[in-house]
Design a protein around this motif. Structure first.
Motif, PDB file in Angstrom:
ATOM      1  N   ASP A 215       0.832  -1.207   0.000  1.00 44.45           N
ATOM      2  CA  ASP A 215       0.000   0.000   0.000  1.00 44.45           C
ATOM      3  C   ASP A 215       0.866   1.256   0.000  1.00 44.45           C
ATOM      4  OD1 ASP A 215      -2.399  -1.371  -0.050  1.00 44.45           O
ATOM      5  OD2 ASP A 215      -2.555  -1.469   2.119  1.00 44.45           O
ATOM      6  N   ALA A 216       1.970   1.232   0.745  1.00 45.61           N
ATOM      7  CA  ALA A 216       2.879   2.378   0.743  1.00 45.61           C
ATOM      8  C   ALA A 216       3.534   2.538  -0.618  1.00 45.61           C
ATOM      9  CB  ALA A 216       3.940   2.209   1.832  1.00 45.61           C
ATOM     10  N   TYR A 217       3.892   1.423  -1.243  1.00 44.41           N
ATOM     11  CA  TYR A 217       4.470   1.477  -2.590  1.00 44.41           C
ATOM     12  C   TYR A 217       3.470   2.062  -3.577  1.00 44.41           C
ATOM     13  CZ  TYR A 217       6.307  -0.079  -7.093  1.00 44.41           C
ATOM     14  OH  TYR A 217       6.759  -0.106  -8.390  1.00 44.41           O
ATOM     15  N   ALA A 218       2.191   1.713  -3.422  1.00 45.58           N
ATOM     16  CA  ALA A 218       1.165   2.171  -4.365  1.00 45.58           C
ATOM     17  C   ALA A 218       1.062   3.690  -4.396  1.00 45.58           C
ATOM     18  CB  ALA A 218      -0.187   1.561  -4.004  1.00 45.58           C
ATOM     19  N   LEU A 219       1.371   4.339  -3.291  1.00 47.15           N
ATOM     20  CA  LEU A 219       1.273   5.793  -3.248  1.00 47.15           C
ATOM     21  C   LEU A 219       2.325   6.464  -4.115  1.00 47.15           C
ATOM     22  CD1 LEU A 219       0.540   6.345   0.537  1.00 47.15           C
ATOM     23  CD2 LEU A 219      -1.068   6.351  -1.372  1.00 47.15           C
ATOM     24  N   THR A 220       3.341   5.712  -4.541  1.00 42.57           N
ATOM     25  CA  THR A 220       4.333   6.253  -5.461  1.00 42.57           C
ATOM     26  C   THR A 220       3.938   6.018  -6.908  1.00 42.57           C
ATOM     27  OG1 THR A 220       5.656   4.214  -5.560  1.00 42.57           O
ATOM     28  CG2 THR A 220       6.114   5.741  -3.759  1.00 42.57           C
ATOM     29  N   ASP A 221       2.774   5.414  -7.121  1.00 48.42           N
ATOM     30  CA  ASP A 221       2.308   5.111  -8.471  1.00 48.42           C
ATOM     31  C   ASP A 221       2.059   6.396  -9.248  1.00 48.42           C
ATOM     32  OD1 ASP A 221      -0.139   4.304 -10.463  1.00 48.42           O
ATOM     33  OD2 ASP A 221       1.138   2.574 -10.054  1.00 48.42           O
ATOM     34  N   THR A 222       2.077   6.290 -10.557  1.00 51.42           N
ATOM     35  CA  THR A 222       1.944   7.477 -11.404  1.00 51.42           C
ATOM     36  C   THR A 222       0.501   7.929 -11.592  1.00 51.42           C
ATOM     37  OG1 THR A 222       1.900   6.058 -13.380  1.00 51.42           O
ATOM     38  CG2 THR A 222       4.037   6.945 -12.681  1.00 51.42           C
ATOM     39  N   HIS A 223      -0.469   7.171 -11.118  1.00 44.96           N
ATOM     40  CA  HIS A 223      -1.873   7.575 -11.260  1.00 44.96           C
ATOM     41  C   HIS A 223      -2.184   8.629 -10.200  1.00 44.96           C
ATOM     42  CE1 HIS A 223      -2.494   4.335 -14.094  1.00 44.96           C
ATOM     43  NE2 HIS A 223      -1.950   3.514 -13.228  1.00 44.96           N
ATOM     44  N   GLU A 224      -2.027   9.875 -10.549  1.00 43.27           N
ATOM     45  CA  GLU A 224      -2.134  10.947  -9.566  1.00 43.27           C
ATOM     46  C   GLU A 224      -3.579  11.281  -9.209  1.00 43.27           C
ATOM     47  OE1 GLU A 224      -0.017  14.213 -11.118  1.00 43.27           O
ATOM     48  OE2 GLU A 224       1.940  13.239 -11.028  1.00 43.27           O
ATOM     49  N   SER A 225      -4.493  11.045 -10.129  1.00 48.04           N
ATOM     50  CA  SER A 225      -5.885  11.409  -9.893  1.00 48.04           C
ATOM     51  C   SER A 225      -6.666  10.177  -9.485  1.00 48.04           C
ATOM     52  CB  SER A 225      -6.495  12.028 -11.163  1.00 48.04           C
ATOM     53  OG  SER A 225      -7.841  12.375 -10.953  1.00 48.04           O
ATOM     54  N   GLY A 226      -6.884   9.999  -8.198  1.00 46.63           N
ATOM     55  CA  GLY A 226      -7.595   8.820  -7.765  1.00 46.63           C
ATOM     56  C   GLY A 226      -7.517   8.620  -6.276  1.00 46.63           C
ATOM     57  N   ALA A 227      -7.762   7.392  -5.844  1.00 48.98           N
ATOM     58  CA  ALA A 227      -7.735   7.059  -4.430  1.00 48.98           C
ATOM     59  C   ALA A 227      -7.180   5.658  -4.270  1.00 48.98           C
ATOM     60  CB  ALA A 227      -9.138   7.152  -3.829  1.00 48.98           C
ATOM     61  N   LEU A 228      -6.665   5.380  -3.086  1.00 46.23           N
ATOM     62  CA  LEU A 228      -6.145   4.062  -2.737  1.00 46.23           C
ATOM     63  C   LEU A 228      -7.092   3.404  -1.752  1.00 46.23           C
ATOM     64  CD1 LEU A 228      -3.821   1.910  -2.554  1.00 46.23           C
ATOM     65  CD2 LEU A 228      -2.861   3.316  -0.715  1.00 46.23           C
TER      66      LEU A 228
END
Length: 272
Positions: A215-228
């Motif tokens: 989940d912490a890694y996902a926050l570095t993902d390039t999809h800036e517009s969205g939610a986790l």
């Protein structure tokens, strides 16, 4: 269906109201703003916010575009809030969590208080911060899948964004060298793929090499517009008690909204 926002007289609280408005649009829901919430702290239950306060003016201006809304100004305790949620078909709570030092004096929810509140709730809780880039149209939803069985609950909630709003679900999953772990991940990914195909949910998949907290890694993902979408820790270990559960690393730490779902038997699910 209802979206319930817990607001306060801070910029983080106002950000939460803005996200509540967007989520009411996403789920075609009514909106309730609780403008006077707390855990007790010796305050009288009858405490009331004046109608002419700047906070209420800002809230009413922000929610005016929602067709069906109400602003509750009486002092609300958690028990009253959860009873309201049960009675009014609340789909999720929205709270603003302080991250910047200048927000902590005015914002009700520190990370510690947010974790305490979320753990009491059978309803998902969307956490947002006051990052300038913390603006989203919820068209992209990040979903992490690993070896845990609770992935199903996360997948269902991520899928609701697609079913109601046409969002694309971006599935991130780890690539393990250990065949036993790799099979557990594949089984979870296969299950979610079949679920989404049956429900005609748009998704894509991204294998990642990270073996840490996904989940912490996902926050570095390039999809800036969205939610986790994340699952909360159900049972605390001694390490969790001493240093905090792993979700403490991301709640209130990012510009991306994080939808927090408890692992509990009476978890609220939408009837769709």
């Amino acid at each position: 269906m209802n979206i319930t926002v817990i607001a306060d007289d801070s910029r983080v609280g106002r950000v939460a109201v803005g996200h509540g408005v967007m989520l009411a649009e996403v789920f075609q829901a009514s909106l309730t703003v609780m403008a006077n919430f707390g855990f007790g702290f010796g305050l009288p239950e009858s405490r009331h916010i004046p109608d002419n306060s700047l906070l209420l003016k800002d809230i009413r201006a922000a929610v005016s575009e929602v067709a069906n809304y109400q602003v509750i100004t009486d002092y609300i305790f958690p028990e009253t809030l959860f009873k309201y949620a049960e009675d009014h078909n609340t789909a999720m709570f929205v709270i603003g969590v302080a991250h910047f030092m200048e927000d902590r004096a005015e914002c009700f929810f520190s990370v510690k208080k947010a974790l305490k509140f979320i753990r009491q709730s059978r309803f998902p809780v969307m956490t947002v911060t006051a990052y300038l880039e913390n603006v989203t149209d919820y068209k992209n939803i990040l979903l992490t899948l690993d070896i845990e069985r609770q992935n199903k609950e996360k997948a269902l909630w991520a899928g609701y964004f697609s079913r109601f709003y046409g969002s694309v679900i971006h599935i991130l999953y780890p690539e393990y060298k250990d065949e036993g772990l790799a099979k557990l991940v594949r089984d979870n990914v296969d299950f979610v793929e079949k679920l989404y195909e049956n429900l005609e949910i748009s998704y894509d998949k991204y294998p990642v090499s990270s073996q840490g907290y996904l989940d912490a890694y996902a926050l570095t993902d390039t999809h800036e517009s969205g939610a986790l979408v994340i699952m909360m820790t159900r049972y605390y270990t001694l390490a969790d008690i001493l240093t905090g559960p792993r979700e403490r690393k991301i709640i209130g730490k990012t510009g991306m909204p994080v939808l927090c779902i408890n692992q509990r038997d009476d978890l609220y699910v939408l009837c769709t």
